[in-house]
Scaffold this motif. Structure first.
Motif, PDB file in Angstrom:
ATOM      1  N   SER A   1       0.857  -1.192   0.000  1.00 56.74           N
ATOM      2  CA  SER A   1       0.000   0.000   0.000  1.00 56.74           C
ATOM      3  C   SER A   1       0.896   1.246   0.000  1.00 56.74           C
ATOM      4  O   SER A   1       2.124   1.144   0.108  1.00 56.74           O
ATOM      5  N   TYR A   2       0.256   2.395  -0.099  1.00 61.35           N
ATOM      6  CA  TYR A   2       1.022   3.639  -0.012  1.00 61.35           C
ATOM      7  C   TYR A   2       1.857   3.676   1.272  1.00 61.35           C
ATOM      8  O   TYR A   2       3.042   3.999   1.245  1.00 61.35           O
ATOM      9  N   ASP A   3       1.212   3.375   2.380  1.00 64.64           N
ATOM     10  CA  ASP A   3       1.924   3.457   3.664  1.00 64.64           C
ATOM     11  C   ASP A   3       3.061   2.444   3.738  1.00 64.64           C
ATOM     12  O   ASP A   3       4.157   2.760   4.210  1.00 64.64           O
ATOM     13  N   GLN A   4       2.809   1.235   3.263  1.00 56.53           N
ATOM     14  CA  GLN A   4       3.863   0.211   3.302  1.00 56.53           C
ATOM     15  C   GLN A   4       5.019   0.589   2.379  1.00 56.53           C
ATOM     16  O   GLN A   4       6.188   0.399   2.728  1.00 56.53           O
ATOM     17  N   ALA A   5       4.690   1.127   1.197  1.00 61.54           N
ATOM     18  CA  ALA A   5       5.744   1.535   0.261  1.00 61.54           C
ATOM     19  C   ALA A   5       6.552   2.692   0.841  1.00 61.54           C
ATOM     20  O   ALA A   5       7.778   2.721   0.742  1.00 61.54           O
ATOM     21  N   ALA A   6       5.857   3.651   1.460  1.00 60.99           N
ATOM     22  CA  ALA A   6       6.549   4.786   2.065  1.00 60.99           C
ATOM     23  C   ALA A   6       7.469   4.320   3.184  1.00 60.99           C
ATOM     24  O   ALA A   6       8.586   4.822   3.340  1.00 60.99           O
ATOM     25  N   GLU A   7       7.006   3.337   3.934  1.00 59.96           N
ATOM     26  CA  GLU A   7       7.843   2.821   5.012  1.00 59.96           C
ATOM     27  C   GLU A   7       9.059   2.086   4.439  1.00 59.96           C
ATOM     28  O   GLU A   7      10.177   2.251   4.920  1.00 59.96           O
ATOM     29  N   ALA A   8       8.854   1.287   3.385  1.00 60.50           N
ATOM     30  CA  ALA A   8       9.973   0.560   2.778  1.00 60.50           C
ATOM     31  C   ALA A   8      11.013   1.526   2.208  1.00 60.50           C
ATOM     32  O   ALA A   8      12.212   1.265   2.275  1.00 60.50           O
ATOM     33  N   LEU A   9      10.542   2.638   1.654  1.00 59.46           N
ATOM     34  CA  LEU A   9      11.467   3.636   1.092  1.00 59.46           C
ATOM     35  C   LEU A   9      11.979   4.606   2.159  1.00 59.46           C
ATOM     36  O   LEU A   9      12.820   5.451   1.867  1.00 59.46           O
ATOM     37  N   ASN A  10      11.435   4.492   3.351  1.00 54.99           N
ATOM     38  CA  ASN A  10      11.813   5.345   4.474  1.00 54.99           C
ATOM     39  C   ASN A  10      11.618   6.822   4.126  1.00 54.99           C
ATOM     40  O   ASN A  10      12.518   7.647   4.284  1.00 54.99           O
TER      41      ASN A  10
ATOM     42  N   SER B   1      10.294  10.479   4.680  1.00 57.28           N
ATOM     43  CA  SER B   1       9.955  11.289   5.863  1.00 57.28           C
ATOM     44  C   SER B   1       8.536  11.814   5.827  1.00 57.28           C
ATOM     45  O   SER B   1       7.938  12.021   6.873  1.00 57.28           O
ATOM     46  N   TYR B   2       8.029  12.093   4.636  1.00 55.91           N
ATOM     47  CA  TYR B   2       6.666  12.629   4.550  1.00 55.91           C
ATOM     48  C   TYR B   2       5.656  11.516   4.301  1.00 55.91           C
ATOM     49  O   TYR B   2       4.527  11.787   3.907  1.00 55.91           O
ATOM     50  N   GLY B   3       6.080  10.294   4.492  1.00 58.11           N
ATOM     51  CA  GLY B   3       5.152   9.173   4.400  1.00 58.11           C
ATOM     52  C   GLY B   3       4.565   9.010   3.017  1.00 58.11           C
ATOM     53  O   GLY B   3       5.208   9.290   1.995  1.00 58.11           O
ATOM     54  N   ALA B   4       3.322   8.583   3.001  1.00 55.97           N
ATOM     55  CA  ALA B   4       2.667   8.256   1.744  1.00 55.97           C
ATOM     56  C   ALA B   4       2.334   9.478   0.907  1.00 55.97           C
ATOM     57  O   ALA B   4       2.082   9.362  -0.282  1.00 55.97           O
ATOM     58  N   LYS B   5       2.323  10.662   1.516  1.00 58.85           N
ATOM     59  CA  LYS B   5       1.918  11.874   0.784  1.00 58.85           C
ATOM     60  C   LYS B   5       2.791  12.103  -0.444  1.00 58.85           C
ATOM     61  O   LYS B   5       2.295  12.447  -1.504  1.00 58.85           O
ATOM     62  N   TRP B   6       4.073  11.917  -0.305  1.00 54.83           N
ATOM     63  CA  TRP B   6       4.981  12.137  -1.440  1.00 54.83           C
ATOM     64  C   TRP B   6       4.647  11.167  -2.574  1.00 54.83           C
ATOM     65  O   TRP B   6       4.628  11.557  -3.745  1.00 54.83           O
ATOM     66  N   LEU B   7       4.360   9.917  -2.228  1.00 56.93           N
ATOM     67  CA  LEU B   7       3.990   8.936  -3.258  1.00 56.93           C
ATOM     68  C   LEU B   7       2.692   9.345  -3.945  1.00 56.93           C
ATOM     69  O   LEU B   7       2.582   9.268  -5.170  1.00 56.93           O
ATOM     70  N   GLN B   8       1.727   9.800  -3.164  1.00 49.73           N
ATOM     71  CA  GLN B   8       0.432  10.221  -3.737  1.00 49.73           C
ATOM     72  C   GLN B   8       0.612  11.438  -4.636  1.00 49.73           C
ATOM     73  O   GLN B   8       0.062  11.500  -5.730  1.00 49.73           O
ATOM     74  N   ASP B   9       1.409  12.394  -4.189  1.00 48.40           N
ATOM     75  CA  ASP B   9       1.608  13.624  -4.963  1.00 48.40           C
ATOM     76  C   ASP B   9       2.361  13.375  -6.266  1.00 48.40           C
ATOM     77  O   ASP B   9       2.192  14.116  -7.232  1.00 48.40           O
ATOM     78  N   ASN B  10       3.216  12.364  -6.290  1.00 52.11           N
ATOM     79  CA  ASN B  10       4.055  12.106  -7.469  1.00 52.11           C
ATOM     80  C   ASN B  10       3.666  10.839  -8.213  1.00 52.11           C
ATOM     81  O   ASN B  10       4.426  10.366  -9.061  1.00 52.11           O
TER      82      ASN B  10
END
Ligand SMILES: [Zn+2]
Length: 115
Positions: free
Chosen positions: A18-27, A29-38
């Protein structure tokens, strides 16, 4: 890479994040928001109206897209090729050795062969 293929994906088991899991794997700092925005410029999977998901191959591509490699690091990773040797008339390892360089395969006998 085409937008319609997943040539970069080598997954043998479906294990999407998920967004949160991917953000955590990539470490991130802004969490899933960066993934959603880009999301539009990031590799991901989208199944209809479901939220986008990422496999580890997607994350590897994202990691490579945003890798920062200063020239010093690039030199360590891919050192420049050594300067080519001076061109001489004789090749260093000729395909056919010179006759004078031929030697018996088992060396020379020190004594005469017994009869
Ligand atoms: Zn994959």
């Amino acid at each position: 890479m085409s937008a319609f293929t997943r040539e970069h994906c080598t997954c043998v088991v479906v294990q999407n994040l998920s967004y949160d899991q991917a953000a955590e794997a990539l470490n991130l700092s802004y969490g899933a928001k960066w993934l959603q925005d880009n999301l539009a410029k990031l590799p991901h999977q989208k199944f209809g109206k479901n939220r986008a998901v990422f496999c580890h191959c997607d994350l590897r591509v994202i990691q490579a897209m945003y890798a920062v490699l200063p020239p010093e690091a690039a030199k360590v990773i891919s050192p420049p090729a050594e300067a080519p040797e001076q061109n001489t008339d004789q090749p260093k390892h000729p395909a056919v050795p010179a006759y004078a360089a031929a030697r018996p395969s088992q060396g020379r006998r020190r004594q005469a062969a017994g009869v």
